[in-house]
Design a protein around this motif. Sequence first.
Motif, PDB file in Angstrom:
ATOM      1  N   ASP A  32       0.792  -1.236   0.000  1.00 42.02           N
ATOM      2  CA  ASP A  32       0.000   0.000   0.000  1.00 42.02           C
ATOM      3  C   ASP A  32       0.824   1.286   0.000  1.00 42.02           C
ATOM      4  O   ASP A  32       0.286   2.341  -0.275  1.00 42.02           O
ATOM      5  CB  ASP A  32      -0.923  -0.008   1.226  1.00 42.02           C
ATOM      6  CG  ASP A  32      -1.858   1.184   1.266  1.00 42.02           C
ATOM      7  OD1 ASP A  32      -2.659   1.337   0.328  1.00 42.02           O
ATOM      8  OD2 ASP A  32      -1.780   1.965   2.233  1.00 42.02           O
ATOM      9  N   LYS A  67      -1.659   8.545   5.126  1.00 38.82           N
ATOM     10  CA  LYS A  67      -2.531   7.365   5.137  1.00 38.82           C
ATOM     11  C   LYS A  67      -2.762   6.844   6.549  1.00 38.82           C
ATOM     12  O   LYS A  67      -3.792   6.247   6.834  1.00 38.82           O
ATOM     13  CB  LYS A  67      -1.936   6.256   4.272  1.00 38.82           C
ATOM     14  CG  LYS A  67      -2.044   6.530   2.798  1.00 38.82           C
ATOM     15  CD  LYS A  67      -1.573   5.341   2.003  1.00 38.82           C
ATOM     16  CE  LYS A  67      -1.812   5.558   0.520  1.00 38.82           C
ATOM     17  NZ  LYS A  67      -1.522   4.335  -0.249  1.00 38.82           N
ATOM     18  N   ASN A  70      -4.343   2.889   7.898  1.00 39.10           N
ATOM     19  CA  ASN A  70      -5.473   2.639   7.009  1.00 39.10           C
ATOM     20  C   ASN A  70      -5.747   1.174   6.702  1.00 39.10           C
ATOM     21  O   ASN A  70      -6.773   0.859   6.115  1.00 39.10           O
ATOM     22  CB  ASN A  70      -5.273   3.399   5.689  1.00 39.10           C
ATOM     23  CG  ASN A  70      -4.095   2.880   4.892  1.00 39.10           C
ATOM     24  OD1 ASN A  70      -3.074   2.504   5.459  1.00 39.10           O
ATOM     25  ND2 ASN A  70      -4.217   2.868   3.588  1.00 39.10           N
TER      26      ASN A  70
END
Length: 94
Positions: A32, A67, A70
């Motif tokens: 990610d 982020k 997350n």
Amino acid sequence: MTTTVELTRFKAARTDELLAARPAMLADFAKDRAGFLNARLVRLPGDEWLDVVEWRSPADFAASREKGANLPGIAAFFAAIDALVVAEEGTRED
């Protein structure tokens, strides 16, 4: 090539929980987080830890910070941390 280095020192007394969550956190980062290169976790005295994370660029590190937790693996690792001591950013020059 220089890389951006994230240095995060934190307290975590639940060692088993922290270490159990680490592989999933690293897997989530790998899938990610653009520019994530590697991470090393160092145990220090007194329930303190140092996480040394390398990023391709400062922009990649900044995007990762935005982020936050997350994904489940990242959230589980962060949940095992009791307190942040210090977080710094530097550049690897070797």
